[in-house]
Design a protein around this motif. Structure first.
Motif, PDB file in Angstrom:
ATOM      1  N   LEU A 205       0.825  -1.202   0.000  1.00 13.38           N
ATOM      2  CA  LEU A 205       0.000   0.000   0.000  1.00 13.38           C
ATOM      3  C   LEU A 205       0.860   1.252   0.000  1.00 13.38           C
ATOM      4  CD1 LEU A 205      -2.539  -1.021   2.779  1.00 13.38           C
ATOM      5  CD2 LEU A 205      -2.933  -1.006   0.315  1.00 13.38           C
ATOM      6  N   SER A 206       0.348   2.271  -0.637  1.00 13.68           N
ATOM      7  CA  SER A 206       0.913   3.604  -0.576  1.00 13.68           C
ATOM      8  C   SER A 206      -0.243   4.524  -0.209  1.00 13.68           C
ATOM      9  CB  SER A 206       1.511   3.999  -1.927  1.00 13.68           C
ATOM     10  OG  SER A 206       1.950   5.340  -1.883  1.00 13.68           O
ATOM     11  N   LEU A 207      -0.163   5.111   0.993  1.00 14.30           N
ATOM     12  CA  LEU A 207      -1.253   5.941   1.497  1.00 14.30           C
ATOM     13  C   LEU A 207      -0.733   7.319   1.868  1.00 14.30           C
ATOM     14  CD1 LEU A 207      -1.604   2.859   2.895  1.00 14.30           C
ATOM     15  CD2 LEU A 207      -3.707   3.910   3.575  1.00 14.30           C
ATOM     16  N   PRO A 208      -1.494   8.369   1.561  1.00 14.61           N
ATOM     17  CA  PRO A 208      -1.139   9.690   2.048  1.00 14.61           C
ATOM     18  C   PRO A 208      -1.229   9.702   3.579  1.00 14.61           C
ATOM     19  CG  PRO A 208      -2.909   9.823   0.416  1.00 14.61           C
ATOM     20  CD  PRO A 208      -2.694   8.383   0.737  1.00 14.61           C
ATOM     21  N   VAL A 209      -0.443  10.529   4.207  1.00 11.03           N
ATOM     22  CA  VAL A 209      -0.412  10.601   5.668  1.00 11.03           C
ATOM     23  C   VAL A 209      -1.807  10.821   6.242  1.00 11.03           C
ATOM     24  CG1 VAL A 209       0.451  11.957   7.619  1.00 11.03           C
ATOM     25  CG2 VAL A 209       1.985  11.345   5.758  1.00 11.03           C
ATOM     26  N   GLU A 210      -2.605  11.660   5.593  1.00  7.44           N
ATOM     27  CA  GLU A 210      -3.949  11.937   6.095  1.00  7.44           C
ATOM     28  C   GLU A 210      -4.789  10.659   6.141  1.00  7.44           C
ATOM     29  OE1 GLU A 210      -2.548  13.581   3.496  1.00  7.44           O
ATOM     30  OE2 GLU A 210      -2.062  15.471   4.502  1.00  7.44           O
ATOM     31  N   ALA A 211      -4.666   9.821   5.119  1.00  8.29           N
ATOM     32  CA  ALA A 211      -5.423   8.568   5.083  1.00  8.29           C
ATOM     33  C   ALA A 211      -4.931   7.610   6.168  1.00  8.29           C
ATOM     34  CB  ALA A 211      -5.306   7.918   3.706  1.00  8.29           C
ATOM     35  N   VAL A 212      -3.624   7.570   6.395  1.00 14.54           N
ATOM     36  CA  VAL A 212      -3.067   6.707   7.443  1.00 14.54           C
ATOM     37  C   VAL A 212      -3.596   7.130   8.806  1.00 14.54           C
ATOM     38  CG1 VAL A 212      -0.951   6.036   8.652  1.00 14.54           C
ATOM     39  CG2 VAL A 212      -0.979   6.147   6.154  1.00 14.54           C
ATOM     40  N   LEU A 213      -3.571   8.428   9.084  1.00 15.89           N
ATOM     41  CA  LEU A 213      -4.042   8.916  10.383  1.00 15.89           C
ATOM     42  C   LEU A 213      -5.541   8.663  10.560  1.00 15.89           C
ATOM     43  CD1 LEU A 213      -1.993  12.230  10.583  1.00 15.89           C
ATOM     44  CD2 LEU A 213      -1.558  10.073  11.797  1.00 15.89           C
ATOM     45  N   ALA A 214      -6.316   8.865   9.501  1.00 16.02           N
ATOM     46  CA  ALA A 214      -7.757   8.606   9.580  1.00 16.02           C
ATOM     47  C   ALA A 214      -8.020   7.118   9.800  1.00 16.02           C
ATOM     48  CB  ALA A 214      -8.450   9.096   8.311  1.00 16.02           C
ATOM     49  N   LEU A 215      -7.258   6.255   9.129  1.00 18.46           N
ATOM     50  CA  LEU A 215      -7.415   4.811   9.299  1.00 18.46           C
ATOM     51  C   LEU A 215      -7.030   4.386  10.715  1.00 18.46           C
ATOM     52  CD1 LEU A 215      -8.122   2.120   7.993  1.00 18.46           C
ATOM     53  CD2 LEU A 215      -5.802   2.019   7.093  1.00 18.46           C
ATOM     54  N   ALA A 216      -5.951   4.940  11.242  1.00  9.03           N
ATOM     55  CA  ALA A 216      -5.536   4.637  12.616  1.00  9.03           C
ATOM     56  C   ALA A 216      -6.606   5.072  13.615  1.00  9.03           C
ATOM     57  CB  ALA A 216      -4.204   5.323  12.932  1.00  9.03           C
ATOM     58  N   ASN A 217      -7.172   6.243  13.416  1.00  7.21           N
ATOM     59  CA  ASN A 217      -8.233   6.727  14.315  1.00  7.21           C
ATOM     60  C   ASN A 217      -9.472   5.843  14.231  1.00  7.21           C
ATOM     61  OD1 ASN A 217      -6.844   8.879  15.461  1.00  7.21           O
ATOM     62  ND2 ASN A 217      -7.405  10.266  13.808  1.00  7.21           N
ATOM     63  N   ALA A 218      -9.835   5.420  13.031  1.00  7.35           N
ATOM     64  CA  ALA A 218     -10.998   4.542  12.861  1.00  7.35           C
ATOM     65  C   ALA A 218     -10.754   3.197  13.543  1.00  7.35           C
ATOM     66  CB  ALA A 218     -11.303   4.347  11.379  1.00  7.35           C
ATOM     67  N   ALA A 219      -9.551   2.650  13.384  1.00  4.75           N
ATOM     68  CA  ALA A 219      -9.222   1.364  14.012  1.00  4.75           C
ATOM     69  C   ALA A 219      -9.236   1.486  15.530  1.00  4.75           C
ATOM     70  CB  ALA A 219      -7.859   0.875  13.533  1.00  4.75           C
ATOM     71  N   ARG A 220      -8.685   2.573  16.059  1.00  5.56           N
ATOM     72  CA  ARG A 220      -8.695   2.782  17.516  1.00  5.56           C
ATOM     73  C   ARG A 220     -10.124   2.919  18.037  1.00  5.56           C
ATOM     74  NH1 ARG A 220      -4.130   6.398  16.660  1.00  5.56           N
ATOM     75  NH2 ARG A 220      -2.275   5.234  17.271  1.00  5.56           N
ATOM     76  N   GLY A 221     -10.940   3.664  17.307  1.00  8.28           N
ATOM     77  CA  GLY A 221     -12.331   3.835  17.724  1.00  8.28           C
ATOM     78  C   GLY A 221     -13.063   2.512  17.761  1.00  8.28           C
ATOM     79  N   GLU A 222     -12.839   1.664  16.763  1.00 13.36           N
ATOM     80  CA  GLU A 222     -13.475   0.344  16.739  1.00 13.36           C
ATOM     81  C   GLU A 222     -12.943  -0.539  17.862  1.00 13.36           C
ATOM     82  OE1 GLU A 222     -16.004  -2.585  15.987  1.00 13.36           O
ATOM     83  OE2 GLU A 222     -16.072  -0.582  15.105  1.00 13.36           O
ATOM     84  N   ALA A 223     -11.659  -0.450  18.151  1.00 17.78           N
ATOM     85  CA  ALA A 223     -11.076  -1.240  19.246  1.00 17.78           C
ATOM     86  C   ALA A 223     -11.675  -0.828  20.584  1.00 17.78           C
ATOM     87  CB  ALA A 223      -9.558  -1.079  19.268  1.00 17.78           C
TER      88      ALA A 223
END
Length: 99
Positions: free
Chosen positions: A67-85
């Protein structure tokens, strides 16, 4: 996320071929995983327009997704994963107390 059919996503000359290994099946699984990830990111409201993926396989035929993701997408994905956890832990703790 484009499975990158027009690029070097499925590069047969770059592999060591092992007789009997189904490399295409592993590659297909990686392509399907890219589709699943894009769908989940879209559902979470994450912009995937600049997300790129390359499906490939290992020498044993296992699928791999680069994968190649812009930093904004990485941070949004990390926040979504943390919220689900957090939701999952809260639901598990609440369910354990109600029994």
């Amino acid at each position: 996320m484009d499975p990158n059919f027009n690029d070097e996503a499925l590069e047969p000359d770059g592999w060591m071929w092992v007789r009997g290994v189904d490399y295409v099946a592993g590659w297909r699984i990686a392509v399907d995983a890219a589709t699943e990830l894009k769908g989940a990111m879209d559902e979470a409201g994450i912009d995937t327009t600049e997300v790129m993926s390359t499906a490939s396989t290992t020498t044993d035929g296992s699928g791999v997704l680069q994968l190649s993701l812009p930093v904004e997408a990485v941070l949004a994905l990390a926040n979504a994963a943390r919220g689900e956890a957090i939701r999952s832990r809260t639901n598990n703790a609440t369910g354990a107390r109600s029994h």
